[in-house]
Design a protein around this motif. Structure first.
Motif, PDB file in Angstrom:
ATOM      1  N   UNK A 119      15.681   1.864  14.751  1.00 33.67           N
ATOM      2  CA  UNK A 119      16.521   2.586  13.798  1.00 33.67           C
ATOM      3  C   UNK A 119      15.930   2.591  12.400  1.00 33.67           C
ATOM      4  N   UNK A 120      14.930   1.737  12.156  1.00 32.73           N
ATOM      5  CA  UNK A 120      14.219   1.725  10.878  1.00 32.73           C
ATOM      6  C   UNK A 120      12.795   2.212  11.113  1.00 32.73           C
ATOM      7  N   UNK A 121      12.227   2.863  10.121  1.00 32.54           N
ATOM      8  CA  UNK A 121      10.914   3.481  10.282  1.00 32.54           C
ATOM      9  C   UNK A 121       9.899   2.860   9.328  1.00 32.54           C
ATOM     10  N   UNK A 122       8.613   2.993   9.672  1.00 32.91           N
ATOM     11  CA  UNK A 122       7.512   2.555   8.829  1.00 32.91           C
ATOM     12  C   UNK A 122       6.635   3.746   8.479  1.00 32.91           C
ATOM     13  N   UNK A 123       6.103   3.739   7.281  1.00 28.98           N
ATOM     14  CA  UNK A 123       5.178   4.780   6.841  1.00 28.98           C
ATOM     15  C   UNK A 123       3.922   4.110   6.309  1.00 28.98           C
ATOM     16  N   UNK A 124       2.785   4.491   6.861  1.00 26.78           N
ATOM     17  CA  UNK A 124       1.504   3.948   6.420  1.00 26.78           C
ATOM     18  C   UNK A 124       1.112   4.553   5.073  1.00 26.78           C
ATOM     19  N   UNK A 125       0.654   3.671   4.142  1.00 23.56           N
ATOM     20  CA  UNK A 125       0.197   4.159   2.842  1.00 23.56           C
ATOM     21  C   UNK A 125      -1.290   3.939   2.617  1.00 23.56           C
ATOM     22  N   UNK A 126      -1.881   2.991   3.342  1.00 24.84           N
ATOM     23  CA  UNK A 126      -3.311   2.735   3.174  1.00 24.84           C
ATOM     24  C   UNK A 126      -3.844   1.997   4.389  1.00 24.84           C
ATOM     25  N   UNK A 148     -11.908  -6.147  10.771  1.00 24.03           N
ATOM     26  CA  UNK A 148     -11.329  -5.288  11.802  1.00 24.03           C
ATOM     27  C   UNK A 148     -10.865  -3.948  11.248  1.00 24.03           C
ATOM     28  N   UNK A 149     -10.539  -3.919   9.951  1.00 21.38           N
ATOM     29  CA  UNK A 149      -9.913  -2.726   9.375  1.00 21.38           C
ATOM     30  C   UNK A 149     -10.754  -2.022   8.319  1.00 21.38           C
ATOM     31  N   UNK A 150     -11.842  -2.648   7.857  1.00 26.82           N
ATOM     32  CA  UNK A 150     -12.685  -2.005   6.865  1.00 26.82           C
ATOM     33  C   UNK A 150     -12.134  -2.119   5.462  1.00 26.82           C
ATOM     34  N   UNK A 151     -12.716  -1.377   4.510  1.00 26.40           N
ATOM     35  CA  UNK A 151     -12.301  -1.464   3.107  1.00 26.40           C
ATOM     36  C   UNK A 151     -10.995  -0.729   2.842  1.00 26.40           C
ATOM     37  N   UNK A 152     -10.427  -0.975   1.674  1.00 28.92           N
ATOM     38  CA  UNK A 152      -9.194  -0.312   1.247  1.00 28.92           C
ATOM     39  C   UNK A 152      -9.401   1.196   1.144  1.00 28.92           C
ATOM     40  N   UNK A 153      -8.506   1.957   1.792  1.00 21.31           N
ATOM     41  CA  UNK A 153      -8.542   3.413   1.746  1.00 21.31           C
ATOM     42  C   UNK A 153      -7.116   3.923   1.633  1.00 21.31           C
ATOM     43  N   UNK A 154      -6.764   4.462   0.481  1.00 17.46           N
ATOM     44  CA  UNK A 154      -5.410   4.983   0.266  1.00 17.46           C
ATOM     45  C   UNK A 154      -5.252   6.350   0.905  1.00 17.46           C
ATOM     46  N   UNK A 155      -4.091   6.589   1.516  1.00 15.66           N
ATOM     47  CA  UNK A 155      -3.770   7.921   2.009  1.00 15.66           C
ATOM     48  C   UNK A 155      -3.331   8.789   0.835  1.00 15.66           C
ATOM     49  N   UNK A 156      -3.365  10.089   1.028  1.00 16.38           N
ATOM     50  CA  UNK A 156      -2.941  11.010  -0.017  1.00 16.38           C
ATOM     51  C   UNK A 156      -1.422  10.933  -0.201  1.00 16.38           C
ATOM     52  N   UNK A 157      -0.955  10.848  -1.447  1.00 13.95           N
ATOM     53  CA  UNK A 157       0.494  10.778  -1.676  1.00 13.95           C
ATOM     54  C   UNK A 157       1.273  11.912  -1.020  1.00 13.95           C
ATOM     55  N   UNK A 158       0.716  13.133  -1.022  1.00 13.89           N
ATOM     56  CA  UNK A 158       1.431  14.266  -0.414  1.00 13.89           C
ATOM     57  C   UNK A 158       1.647  14.040   1.073  1.00 13.89           C
ATOM     58  N   UNK A 159       0.638  13.458   1.743  1.00 10.74           N
ATOM     59  CA  UNK A 159       0.776  13.182   3.176  1.00 10.74           C
ATOM     60  C   UNK A 159       1.826  12.106   3.420  1.00 10.74           C
ATOM     61  N   UNK A 184      -2.661  -2.775  -2.657  1.00 10.85           N
ATOM     62  CA  UNK A 184      -3.874  -2.168  -3.205  1.00 10.85           C
ATOM     63  C   UNK A 184      -3.833  -0.641  -3.168  1.00 10.85           C
ATOM     64  N   UNK A 185      -2.711  -0.071  -2.732  1.00 15.12           N
ATOM     65  CA  UNK A 185      -2.631   1.389  -2.727  1.00 15.12           C
ATOM     66  C   UNK A 185      -2.963   1.933  -4.114  1.00 15.12           C
ATOM     67  N   UNK A 186      -3.814   2.959  -4.140  1.00 15.44           N
ATOM     68  CA  UNK A 186      -4.135   3.641  -5.384  1.00 15.44           C
ATOM     69  C   UNK A 186      -5.263   3.045  -6.188  1.00 15.44           C
ATOM     70  N   UNK A 187      -5.808   1.889  -5.752  1.00 15.45           N
ATOM     71  CA  UNK A 187      -6.858   1.238  -6.537  1.00 15.45           C
ATOM     72  C   UNK A 187      -8.258   1.658  -6.121  1.00 15.45           C
ATOM     73  N   UNK A 188      -8.389   2.429  -5.044  1.00 21.93           N
ATOM     74  CA  UNK A 188      -9.721   2.757  -4.521  1.00 21.93           C
ATOM     75  C   UNK A 188     -10.310   4.016  -5.147  1.00 21.93           C
ATOM     76  N   UNK A 204      -0.906  -8.534  -7.404  1.00 22.19           N
ATOM     77  CA  UNK A 204      -1.044  -7.081  -7.567  1.00 22.19           C
ATOM     78  C   UNK A 204       0.290  -6.364  -7.727  1.00 22.19           C
ATOM     79  N   UNK A 205       1.372  -7.087  -7.958  1.00 18.51           N
ATOM     80  CA  UNK A 205       2.669  -6.440  -8.145  1.00 18.51           C
ATOM     81  C   UNK A 205       2.650  -5.660  -9.460  1.00 18.51           C
ATOM     82  N   UNK A 206       2.834  -4.349  -9.380  1.00 14.61           N
ATOM     83  CA  UNK A 206       2.753  -3.554 -10.606  1.00 14.61           C
ATOM     84  C   UNK A 206       4.122  -3.448 -11.273  1.00 14.61           C
TER      85      UNK A 206
END
Length: 410
Positions: free
Chosen positions: A127-134, A149-160, A185-189, A222-224
């Motif tokens: 009933x609850x959902x998750x959305x990937x951001x990076x 296992x996951x590689x470097x930080x890569x942010x998804x596009x905000x529109x997506x 770390x979203x947005x720092x790459x 990293x809490x902004x």
């Protein structure tokens, strides 16, 4: 249409990616996909145990193994007679490879090159959902194999990200949690992206039908500031933060190669409470890190009590092959286990006191299934019968039992 059965082990990002695979594998019958975790040696052991059990119980199915453990050690899973196919984290998002098209050698499995996932409609049985951001992580904590296992930080596009949140809300989901390998770390790459807090505000503005937004585990270093402003100003931003502390002793934190100190962790807690006095707080903690003595452990234990952490995820230290921590002087396993038990007991005591303080309040609870819901502070709530899953119900908190709140009709 029939699709693959998926066994999800590990984190919320794996949960999200399992739904992507369920969608990409639509029509794929008689297949079980095991989406593995590698955060501890125990997680890998449980994955192998799960695969063997599946083969015993389901001798005729095709077993496909993927996820972080498969990414790190594909050859170990490929050698298991129970396994029909091994895919890495990039390959598991390839519909053709999921269906069995083409051959892929374990030596060809890529690292850190996941494609952007397609929009998914929802989460089976949730009933609850998750959305990937990076994806990925740029840090090198001495105990952790996840970046490998996951590689470097890569942010998804905000529109997506906004589009995915909007799709889920249009399909009836009222609560979303933003997730990633290192979501803080979203947005720092790369330049031009908002911070994670800025992204959260953007989603709330652009998806007005979203009733509740949460964050998954956050790095206290990293809490902004926007996150604290949301806590103070935005009622749809849930009053719950889970912090990736790992320890609360400065020398242990230094040896872990964490980016925060004990005082910085305390500052993050105090800022959250100043912004939203009723905020609930959780933490990831490792017991028995190499070289940790009783005094160092006592500093972590005291932090839980002093700052009233309610929701603890406690792990006895698990040495991961190839990490610096695995080469440090080890704390005996029995001591790790005993310290983990003491941390859990301290967390349970703090939670019990905090739950008792909520009794008498009237709140909105998201109904997750018959008789069970989740309150804004993340605590589990036992509900009166007859409430529809996926809906918000206004209830009165009448009592507590076994680490949960007990509700009655408001």
């Amino acid at each position: 249409m029939t699709g693959p059965e998926i066994v999800t082990l590990g984190c919320r990002l794996n949960t999200f990616e399992s739904e992507v695979m369920r969608q990409l594998g639509e029509g794929l019958a008689d297949t079980v996909i095991v989406n593995t975790c590698a955060v501890t040696a125990e997680a890998e052991r449980q994955a192998r145990q799960c695969i063997r059990r599946l083969r015993r119980e389901r001798p005729g199915v095709r077993i496909l193994v993927t996820g972080c453990a498969a990414q790190l050690h594909p050859e170990r899973f490929a050698e298991m007679p129970e396994v029909d196919r091994v895919l890495g984290n990039a390959e598991k998002l390839d519909a053709g490879l999921l269906r069995g098209d083409g051959e892929i050698a374990v030596s060809d499995i890529m690292r850190g090159n996941e494609t952007e996932a397609p929009l998914i409609a929802g989460f089976e049985g949730r009933s609850r959902a998750f959305v990937q951001v990076q994806q990925g992580c740029d840090h090198r904590c001495t105990f952790c194999v996840v970046p490998f296992a996951r590689g470097p930080n890569r942010s998804l596009e905000p529109e997506a990200i906004v589009a995915q949140a909007r799709t889920l809300v249009e399909n009836g989901y009222l609560e979303i949690a933003l997730t990633g390998v290192d979501a803080s770390s979203f947005g720092t790459d790369r330049s031009g992206l908002p911070s994670l807090g800025g992204l959260a505000r953007l989603i709330l503005e652009r998806v007005p039908g979203l009733a509740r937004l949460r964050l998954t585990s956050q790095d206290p270093a990293a809490l902004d500031p926007e996150i604290f402003r949301l806590l103070a100003e935005e009622p749809r931003f849930m009053p719950h933060l889970h912090l990736s502390l790992q320890a609360c002793d400065d020398l242990v934190l230094k040896r872990m190669k964490r980016r925060h100190t004990r005082s910085q962790a305390a500052e993050a807690v105090c800022r959250a409470r100043a912004a939203r006095p009723d905020v609930s707080l959780g933490a990831d903690l490792i017991a028995g890190f190499p070289t940790e003595d009783e005094a160092m452990f006592a500093n972590t234990l005291a932090f839980v009590e002093e700052f009233g952490l309610q929701f603890l995820h406690v792990f006895p230290f698990s040495a991961r092959e190839g990490t610096p921590a695995a080469r440090m002087p080890q704390v005996p396993k029995a001591v790790r286990k005993e310290r983990a038990a003491r941390l859990r007991a301290a967390g349970e005591a703090r939670l019990a006191r905090w739950l008792a303080g909520r009794v008498g309040e009237t709140v909105e609870v998201l109904v997750e299934e018959e008789g069970i819901g989740r309150c804004p502070w993340y605590a589990t709530v036992r509900l009166p019968s007859g409430l529809a899953a996926g809906r918000l119900a206004r209830v009165r908190l009448a009592g507590t039992a076994d680490g949960e709140l007990i509700a009655e009709a408001a």
